[in-house]
Scaffold this active site. Structure first.
Site, PDB file in Angstrom:
ATOM      1  N   SER A 300     -16.566 -12.140  41.896  1.00  0.00           N
ATOM      2  CA  SER A 300     -16.217 -12.882  40.690  1.00  0.00           C
ATOM      3  C   SER A 300     -15.524 -14.206  40.998  1.00  0.00           C
ATOM      4  O   SER A 300     -16.137 -15.123  41.531  1.00  0.00           O
ATOM      5  CB  SER A 300     -15.354 -11.986  39.789  1.00  0.00           C
ATOM      6  OG  SER A 300     -15.246 -12.500  38.494  1.00  0.00           O
ATOM      7  N   ASP A 311     -21.092 -25.416  48.212  1.00  0.00           N
ATOM      8  CA  ASP A 311     -22.034 -26.398  47.660  1.00  0.00           C
ATOM      9  C   ASP A 311     -21.571 -27.833  47.889  1.00  0.00           C
ATOM     10  O   ASP A 311     -22.385 -28.742  48.068  1.00  0.00           O
ATOM     11  CB  ASP A 311     -22.231 -26.161  46.165  1.00  0.00           C
ATOM     12  CG  ASP A 311     -23.211 -25.025  45.888  1.00  0.00           C
ATOM     13  OD1 ASP A 311     -23.651 -24.368  46.861  1.00  0.00           O
ATOM     14  OD2 ASP A 311     -23.537 -24.780  44.715  1.00  0.00           O
ATOM     15  N   LYS A 325     -21.049 -10.544  41.733  1.00  0.00           N
ATOM     16  CA  LYS A 325     -20.708 -10.464  40.300  1.00  0.00           C
ATOM     17  C   LYS A 325     -20.699 -11.877  39.722  1.00  0.00           C
ATOM     18  O   LYS A 325     -19.724 -12.600  39.843  1.00  0.00           O
ATOM     19  CB  LYS A 325     -19.352  -9.800  40.079  1.00  0.00           C
ATOM     20  CG  LYS A 325     -19.002  -9.657  38.599  1.00  0.00           C
ATOM     21  CD  LYS A 325     -17.629  -9.048  38.423  1.00  0.00           C
ATOM     22  CE  LYS A 325     -17.252  -9.024  36.953  1.00  0.00           C
ATOM     23  NZ  LYS A 325     -17.100 -10.376  36.382  1.00  0.00           N
TER      24      LYS A 325
END
Length: 441
Positions: A300, A311, A325
């Site tokens: 999460s 990224d 998740k």
């Protein structure tokens, strides 16, 4: 107030509970759907079953428990993370996310029917009173713990600040039990732990509660002073076995390493529900190299942070695949009747990558040496193996989780040692990203 986390009734009560969500922005169309005659027929069916159970079940039933179970059954049938929280569970959840409460400051477990002290937290009533690891607490204010659950015992030890409680303690090496009187104080759950590894700053985040962002900034500043800002070779951010928490805190933590750009986006059922969250506050580390440790227990909010730093090429992700998740739960209070924990959106990394049922793949895969006898216990199957989980976005291939084992002794922790060697220049790896200024941010 709604908060996003990355946890004597009658039929009319159920309809009211449904309406609380139906009146939320973007969901007004569901009112018209609820008016469908088939929906009311199904509600009448529920009423018939409910009355039959009350009248004819072999033992007397509790109406409140029946209704709560019915509501929870409806929500848990949606996905593994939607659920109903009764008033007590809702209060417990608020304590966890707030990160502070009135209490004594001891980590405890249950053993042989009594409470065992795992460790007293520094600078709390428990540590000042001299409680020690492996002490046994047998009574609270003269009432025996035997027969209580751990949750019941913890509730009795917590309470309003500046109120007193007396614990009866059994200690190895002391012949007789003895009483310790303590005064409750505000206890802050330290979700951030840190220390220096030579000239490397090590920071572990155990969960994302309301205190996490502030505690992380405190940790970074303290480590800079201890090591010397110019001497810091880099940072190890340990998110292993971190189950997640508040979305806003995942954004705050990411912002401490990323100067600008998107951190995460969330997409709900309707296009107008899409939201994007950008970095704020600037890079506290001054562009120094960052290595993020993850494993099968990282879920999460942990995956939001790891995905954002990956990224942006701001950090090297090291370890094993994360839990997967990729959904956001919104807490919707129901007044005195508790709250709903409802999955309302999926989240996406800055590149548009969905983590749901796939997880974050590390840049550098490093497995721990796990005793074959422990292998089954430390393997986390991940979101993809949970019954009823949301499917991966656009039919993408789903991938199970990975191992969650973290050795207690640093010398056996291959993932941490690998990260330290990279930052010290002892080990080379083409996937290792250097300073922020040298990366393609």
């Amino acid at each position: 107030m709604k908060k996003s986390v990355i946890g004597g009734f009658a039929i009319g009560t159920i309809v009211s509970a449904l309406t609380v969500f139906a009146l939320q922005p973007g969901n007004l169309n569901s009112i018209a759907e609820a008016a469908d005659s088939d929906t009311y027929r199904q509600l009448n069916l529920f009423g018939d079953v409910f009355e039959r159970v009350r009248a004819d079940y072999v033992e007397p039933t509790d109406d409140t428990k029946l209704i709560e179970s019915a509501i929870n059954g409806m929500l848990t049938s949606l996905d593994p993370h939607s659920s109903y929280m009764n008033p007590k569970n809702f209060r417990d959840m608020q304590v966890q996310t707030r990160g502070e409460f009135g209490g004594l400051g001891i980590e405890v477990t249950m053993e042989n029917g009594v409470v065992k002290v795992v460790t007293p937290i520094d600078e709390t009533p428990a540590s000042r009173a001299g409680l020690r690891p492996n002490d046994y607490i047998t009574h609270i204010d003269g009432k025996p713990i035997l027969g209580m659950t751990l949750s019941d015992a913890v509730d009795k030890m917590r309470g309003p600040v500046n109120t007193a409680v007396t614990l009866t303690v059994v200690r190895k090496g002391v012949d007789e039990p003895f009483d310790v009187k303590l005064t409750r104080d505000i206890i802050t759950i330290k979700s951030v732990k840190y220390h220096r590894e030579g000239d490397i700053a090590y920071v572990r985040i155990t969960s994302f509660n309301e205190q996490t962002g502030e505690l992380l900034e405190e940790a970074v500043q303290t480590l800079k002073k201890q090591i010397g800002t110019a001497k810091v070779k880099g940072y190890v951010l340990d998110l292993r076995n971190n189950p997640g928490g508040l979305l806003e805190q995942a954004i705050a933590v990411s912002s401490d390493f990323i100067s600008e750009g998107e951190i995460v986006s969330t997409r709900g059922r309707h296009s107008e529900d899409t939201q994007r969250y950008n970095a704020r506050g600037g890079d506290m580390t001054g562009g120094k190299p960052v290595i993020v440790l993850i494993n099968g227990g990282s879920a999460s909010a942990s995956e939001i942070v790891a995905g954002a730093l990956q990224d942006h090429r701001r950090a090297t992700i090291l370890g094993t695949r994360s839990f997967g998740k990729g959904s956001v739960q919104t807490i919707i209070p129901l007044g005195s009747d508790g709250a709903l924990r409802l999955t309302t959106a999926r989240y996406f990394t800055p590149s548009g990558h969905s983590i749901q049922a796939k997880g974050i793949v590390p840049d550098i895969q490093v497995e721990q040496n796990v005793d074959p006898k422990l292998k089954k216990r430390t393997l986390v199957t991940g979101e993809a193996e949970l019954p009823g989980h949301l499917a991966a976005e656009d039919g993408a291939k789903e991938v199970a989780g990975s191992d969650s084992f973290v050795p207690t002794d640093k010398k056996d922790d291959r993932q941490l040692l690998y990260a330290i060697d990279l930052l010290n220049g002892v080990r080379k790896d083409a996937a290792f990203k250097g300073t922020a200024s040298a990366s393609a941010n």
